[in-house]
Design a protein around this motif. Structure first.
Motif, PDB file in Angstrom:
ATOM      1  N   GLN A 199      32.622  13.634  -7.213  1.00  0.00           N
ATOM      2  CA  GLN A 199      31.850  14.680  -7.895  1.00  0.00           C
ATOM      3  C   GLN A 199      33.015  15.661  -8.761  1.00  0.00           C
ATOM      4  O   GLN A 199      32.850  16.048  -9.778  1.00  0.00           O
ATOM      5  CB  GLN A 199      31.451  15.850  -6.881  1.00  0.00           C
ATOM      6  CG  GLN A 199      30.168  15.540  -6.365  1.00  0.00           C
ATOM      7  CD  GLN A 199      30.430  14.595  -5.045  1.00  0.00           C
ATOM      8  OE1 GLN A 199      31.323  14.622  -4.626  1.00  0.00           O
ATOM      9  NE2 GLN A 199      29.179  13.611  -4.767  1.00  0.00           N
ATOM     10  N   ASP A 237      33.688  13.759 -11.910  1.00  0.00           N
ATOM     11  CA  ASP A 237      32.301  14.084 -12.826  1.00  0.00           C
ATOM     12  C   ASP A 237      32.338  15.253 -13.384  1.00  0.00           C
ATOM     13  O   ASP A 237      32.185  15.462 -14.672  1.00  0.00           O
ATOM     14  CB  ASP A 237      31.239  13.597 -12.016  1.00  0.00           C
ATOM     15  CG  ASP A 237      30.175  12.895 -12.974  1.00  0.00           C
ATOM     16  OD1 ASP A 237      29.748  13.483 -13.802  1.00  0.00           O
ATOM     17  OD2 ASP A 237      30.185  11.647 -12.714  1.00  0.00           O
ATOM     18  N   TYR A 271      25.337  14.996 -10.286  1.00  0.00           N
ATOM     19  CA  TYR A 271      26.888  14.108 -10.246  1.00  0.00           C
ATOM     20  C   TYR A 271      27.897  15.236 -10.006  1.00  0.00           C
ATOM     21  O   TYR A 271      29.102  14.863  -9.525  1.00  0.00           O
ATOM     22  CB  TYR A 271      27.088  14.015 -11.857  1.00  0.00           C
ATOM     23  CG  TYR A 271      25.945  13.005 -12.349  1.00  0.00           C
ATOM     24  CD1 TYR A 271      25.798  11.647 -11.961  1.00  0.00           C
ATOM     25  CD2 TYR A 271      24.802  13.323 -13.321  1.00  0.00           C
ATOM     26  CE1 TYR A 271      24.790  10.835 -12.362  1.00  0.00           C
ATOM     27  CE2 TYR A 271      23.970  12.465 -13.777  1.00  0.00           C
ATOM     28  CZ  TYR A 271      23.886  11.128 -13.274  1.00  0.00           C
ATOM     29  OH  TYR A 271      22.990  10.333 -13.651  1.00  0.00           O
TER      30      TYR A 271
END
Length: 489
Positions: free
Chosen positions: A124, A127, A185
């Motif tokens: 995460q 992202d 995400y």
């Protein structure tokens, strides 16, 4: 995971010291100089819960003294923040205030919008940086490792005055941006967790939930941002951006214009400084909310559930002792809901939520409570009255309308309640008929026909002022009737 995240951020971003971080948010001259009251400027406010470690049944106890929050005034030299670096749990909002209360009423300027994302592991984190680099998300001024999650600080190019109309727009903007930033995400937690505009965040340099050995660390990423630029990241396809623009347009009325258009309001609220009027609500509201947060609350919303309980306690005139007892009864069950060791629910969380037991928050909007708590907030059309009391009120109003000669509807509208019977009778006459044929012949709405298509009539019906009940004769009665008919023939 904490060290891995720091190592990854250090590869691409520059770590900044706590003083550099807060000086960037609050430039020199933002606050009053220490001891110089003639400056007549607002200050920052930090809130700390002193801890001493230890746990019982897996619940971190770490509260010293009476367990109540301590407030610290942050003046322009920021030196008080240095003294708070060695604390377990200290929060601060990027807002300046007049006085010592952290409420919207005393807020003067907002210096940054901050977004707290939980459930951030290494995938995460990568992202989040990727989406900001690719302009999918707005580029944050600072990325802060808060231990189990991230704090994204968007430092504004100019601080925004915290007028009530501005607070409304900024709050809605923050909610909308949270829905964009918190996605599948960027967090392992599916449901975004909304935070209010006044939300405080762990002070950079102080301890995370992992402890003082794992301090909150800040990294410089982008520059200062314009509010208009942030608005561009809100989708226009679903009308969300247009809604925000409409709020902004309504909230841009200068005080001088408001004084001319609403002189009574200006005299009462601005000149005399009176509070907005309110009334004490029956305790049913408090009891109702307590039952709900005992059964319906989810991880990620536990703090806001108790926060709202504190607001309703003040609104309903509940004593603080009862509130604290109810809040602490939730500590063990809430902590047992924790999915990860780093996401425990502690006494510090309870105490922070109880700080909302304050007159300044009794008008906290219902829609905001729904967003923050993750639970629906249906409108109570009885104003928290019991059913019997509400019927008495409505009957009195109906009698008064009759005396004044106003039309008062009695019973159901004429012709209502017959659609089911019409559909049923038509189907009896046309066993092979279609819905389209029923619509052409009866003139009923297609949605009504679909609703009653497979519904037989109820056995108990009210027709022409009489209750009718279809009765099937017993076998003995049927045989008797058949035999009697045969004799007649």
């Amino acid at each position: 995971m904490y060290k891995e995240k720091n190592a990854h951020l250090e590869q691409f971003l520059e770590q900044v010291s706590p003083f550099e971080f807060y000086r960037e948010i609050f430039p020199e001259g933002s606050f009053e100089r220490k001891g110089h009251y003639e400056d007549k400027k607002p200050n920052g406010i930090a809130v700390s819960l002193p801890g001493k470690g230890g746990s019982v049944n897996g619940i971190a106890l770490g509260i010293e003294g009476d367990g109540k929050a301590r407030r610290y005034i942050i003046t322009d030299d920021l030196k008080m923040l240095e003294e708070l670096m060695d604390t377990d749990f200290t929060i601060m909002a990027p807002i300046s205030y007049y006085g010592k209360k952290r409420s919207g009423k005393f807020a003067r300027f907002l210096y940054a919008l901050v977004f707290d994302i939980d459930g951030v592991g290494m995938p995460q984190l990568r992202d989040v940086l990727h989406q900001m680099n690719k302009d999918i998300l707005p580029k944050a001024t600072f990325v802060v490792n808060s231990g189990t999650g991230l704090h994204l600080y968007y430092v504004l190019s100019e601080p925004v005055p915290m007028y009530p109309q501005n607070q409304h727009y900024l709050k809605e903007l923050k909610y909308s941006l949270t829905r964009q930033i918190w996605n599948r995400y960027t967090s392992s937690i599916k449901q975004p967790q909304m935070q209010g505009l006044m939300q405080g965040f762990r002070v950079v340099g102080s301890g995370t939930k992992l402890g003082k050995g794992y301090p909150v660390v800040a990294f410089q990423f982008g520059g200062r941002v314009e509010l208009d630029d942030l608005l561009e990241y809100i989708p226009a396809s679903n009308g969300e951006r247009q809604k925000l623009q409409g709020i902004l347009k309504k909230s841009s009325m200068p005080l001088a214009v408001a004084k001319e258009k609403y002189p009574d309001w200006y005299e009462r609220r601005i000149v005399k400084g009176e509070r907005r009027g309110r009334w004490t609500v029956k305790r049913d509201l408090y009891d109702w909310w307590l039952r709900r947060i005992q059964d319906e609350i989810r991880v990620g919303h536990r703090y806001h559930g108790i926060m709202t309980l504190a607001i309703y306690a003040k609104k309903c005139g509940i004593e603080e002792e009862e509130l604290r007892q109810d809040a602490y009864s939730l500590l063990l069950p809430y902590d047992e809901m924790s999915i990860e060791e780093v996401n425990r629910f502690t006494r510090e969380d309870v105490e922070a939520a109880l700080s909302m037991f304050n007159e300044d928050y009794v008008t906290f909007p219902r829609d905001d409570i729904a967003r923050l708590s993750g639970m629906s907030m249906p409108v109570n059309k009885r104003n928290w009255r019991k059913r019997k009391e509400h019927i008495q009120v409505m009957n009195t109003m109906k009698a008064l309308k009759k005396q004044l000669g106003e039309a008062v509807p009695v019973g159901r509208p004429q012709g209502s309640g017959t659609a089911q019977e019409r559909v049923y009778q038509w189907r009896q006459q046309h066993p092979e008929g279609r819905k389209a044929d029923c619509h052409r012949e009866t003139g009923l709405d297609p949605k009504t026909i679909r609703k009653w298509w497979d519904c037989p009539l109820p056995p108990l019906r009210f027709e022409s002022g009489h209750i009718t009940v279809p009765v099937e004769p017993s076998k003995m009665t049927s045989d008797f009737l058949v035999a009697a008919q045969a004799e007649d023939d």
